[in-house]
Write an enzyme that holds these catalytic residues in place. Sequence first.
Site, short mmCIF file in Angstrom:
data_model
loop_
_atom_site.label_atom_id
_atom_site.label_comp_id
_atom_site.label_asym_id
_atom_site.label_seq_id
_atom_site.Cartn_x
_atom_site.Cartn_y
_atom_site.Cartn_z
N CYS A 286 0.80 -1.24 0.00
CA CYS A 286 0.00 0.00 0.00
C CYS A 286 0.82 1.28 0.00
CB CYS A 286 -0.92 0.00 1.22
SG CYS A 286 -2.04 -1.40 1.23
N1 LIG Z 1 -2.62 -6.35 1.95
C1 LIG Z 1 -3.07 -5.29 2.60
O1 LIG Z 1 -2.74 -5.10 3.76
C2 LIG Z 1 -3.99 -4.28 1.95
C3 LIG Z 1 -4.57 -3.30 2.76
C4 LIG Z 1 -5.45 -2.39 2.19
C5 LIG Z 1 -5.73 -2.45 0.82
N2 LIG Z 1 -5.13 -3.41 0.05
C6 LIG Z 1 -5.49 -3.44 -1.37
O2 LIG Z 1 -6.31 -4.58 -1.62
C7 LIG Z 1 -6.05 -5.10 -2.92
C8 LIG Z 1 -5.67 -6.57 -2.84
O3 LIG Z 1 -4.47 -6.69 -2.09
P1 LIG Z 1 -3.99 -8.06 -1.47
O4 LIG Z 1 -2.92 -7.69 -0.49
O5 LIG Z 1 -5.14 -8.87 -0.96
O6 LIG Z 1 -3.37 -8.79 -2.75
P2 LIG Z 1 -2.92 -10.33 -2.86
O7 LIG Z 1 -1.89 -10.37 -3.93
O8 LIG Z 1 -2.62 -10.88 -1.51
O9 LIG Z 1 -4.22 -11.06 -3.36
C9 LIG Z 1 -4.81 -10.86 -4.58
C10 LIG Z 1 -5.38 -12.17 -5.10
O10 LIG Z 1 -6.05 -11.88 -6.33
C11 LIG Z 1 -5.86 -12.98 -7.20
N3 LIG Z 1 -6.15 -12.56 -8.57
C12 LIG Z 1 -5.41 -11.79 -9.38
N4 LIG Z 1 -6.04 -11.61 -10.56
C13 LIG Z 1 -7.22 -12.29 -10.47
C14 LIG Z 1 -8.30 -12.50 -11.36
N5 LIG Z 1 -8.33 -11.96 -12.58
N6 LIG Z 1 -9.33 -13.24 -10.93
C15 LIG Z 1 -9.32 -13.81 -9.68
N7 LIG Z 1 -8.33 -13.64 -8.82
C16 LIG Z 1 -7.28 -12.89 -9.21
C17 LIG Z 1 -4.42 -13.39 -6.94
O11 LIG Z 1 -4.17 -14.70 -7.37
C18 LIG Z 1 -4.33 -13.22 -5.42
O12 LIG Z 1 -4.65 -14.41 -4.73
C19 LIG Z 1 -4.97 -4.21 -3.52
O13 LIG Z 1 -5.56 -3.20 -4.28
C20 LIG Z 1 -4.31 -3.59 -2.30
O14 LIG Z 1 -3.72 -2.34 -2.59
C21 LIG Z 1 -4.28 -4.33 0.58
#
Ligand SMILES: NC(=O)c1ccc[n+]([C@@H]2O[C@H](COP(=O)([O-])OP(=O)(O)OC[C@H]3O[C@@H](n4cnc5c(N)ncnc54)[C@H](O)[C@@H]3O)[C@@H](O)[C@H]2O)c1
Length: 448
Positions: A286
């Site tokens: 982030c």
């Molecule tokens: N990790 C955090 O602490 C956090 C906090 C706030 C916001 N966010 C935001 O949340 C969002 C997700 O982050 P995250 O940390 O969960 O990411 P992540 O990489 O842990 O998880 C994303 C998942 O999406 C899947 N994916 C990708 N393309 C796909 C598709 N076309 N169809 C289905 N699945 C698909 C991936 O395989 C993965 O398992 C981002 O925008 C991030 O900025 C994350």
Amino acid sequence: MADTLVDTTSELLQRIESRTARIGIVGMGYVGLPLALLFSEERFHITGFDIDSRKVDTLNNNGSYIVRIPATEIARAREKGFTATSEYDKISEMDAVIICVPTPLDEYHEPDLSYVTGTVSSIAPHLREGQLIILESTTYPGTTEEVVVPLLEQGNAAGLRVARDAASQGFYVAFSPEREDPGNDTVARRDIPKVVGGCGPVALELASAVYATIFNRVVPVSSPAAAEMTKLLENIYRCVNIALVNELKQLCMRMNIDIFEVIDAARTKPFGFQAFYPGPGLGGHCIPIDPFYLSWKAKEFDFHTRFIELAGQVNLAMPYFVVENIIEAMSQRGKPLHGSRVLVLGVAYKRDIDDLRESPSLTIIELLQKRGAHVEYNDPFFASVGRGRKYALDMTNTPLDRIPEFDCVVIATDHSQYDYSEIVEKAKLVVDTRNATKGIEAANIVRC
Ligand SMILES: NC(=O)c1ccc[n+]([C@@H]2O[C@H](COP(=O)([O-])OP(=O)(O)OC[C@H]3O[C@@H](n4cnc5c(N)ncnc54)[C@H](O)[C@@H]3O)[C@@H](O)[C@H]2O)c1
């Protein structure tokens, strides 16, 4: 509102209320999986969608791949109907679909929306009337209206359109940012207020109703763009304040003042000050990334986001600053970095978590290697570090009992299970980037 429309939305509201609504969550990662478990605890039947078949298989076999989520929690959710799939045709069975896929930067430091567009394009053919689609991925203001809605409208053969008011037919779209703080157990997830912006009042009402089942407070805002911007403001606030303390740390070091002592004193002020702490650089999905989504979008409006750029410069320079300090500390002890053995403690981007995305430790390792050091790492959360988007380190965890073999030990991440007194005792030289050795007085500690 036409009668059938009233029926459709009130029926959905009723299904949400009675927990019989089917909720699909796309992206079973750090955000999507915990969200799925929260809904599951509330007795909803949840379907998790992910293109990574290993994750799908693990979940369907009652397993977990996120350290802080025990497999027993997955098993409990499975008993309540939680299931995972890679098949998008199941989208049509969902009443609400929440998208939690990555939003990284590309190699030119510009937004890479390919995961969002890929996901939305896969959902579109299976869209049906009355469905609610919510984007949670962090992104620039305008994404929901300018990217998500057009792709959904163009991609469904039935010609469905987004329903913006109570008189229109179609599907509903909203944006609601994720606010999780990994590793922070001081606030229960339910107590983190949920900001929601809808494409119209019905979408807002439906999305708010969905989240009200698992969050104690929902904060409605006037549009998806306002919700998108809210998330960016929160992260830019952190990014800029961390850059400020990182810069002041460098000045304090020259002035022989302990920045951590200063911050601890300043935080006794009961108003107008929030403590941020310096470190070896920014990490995670982030804070190092999201602000640049806004600076990229701002250019469309002939606007230059100077605070973001400046904070980015300061924070990106921190791993280089750490490496300079390692070189200096070693040369003071008559050792050149080139050919020396360095052990980096902690590759996760912050304490007590199993996430190394954008971790400054990885940059530090790479910079040390480029300067001819032999580098190894220790991290209780990672048995090995392979190939990432930017790095191909291919290293395995070095046990702590080998500390005496190294010329320098760098504390890059201050995991709480480390015994810092013991580390200082065993090491020839400790470079501490986190103030983890606070209270330990020893000549072999260099804090930077
Ligand atoms: N990790 C955090 O602490 C956090 C906090 C706030 C916001 N966010 C935001 O949340 C969002 C997700 O982050 P995250 O940390 O969960 O990411 P992540 O990489 O842990 O998880 C994303 C998942 O999406 C899947 N994916 C990708 N393309 C796909 C598709 N076309 N169809 C289905 N699945 C698909 C991936 O395989 C993965 O398992 C981002 O925008 C991030 O900025 C994350």
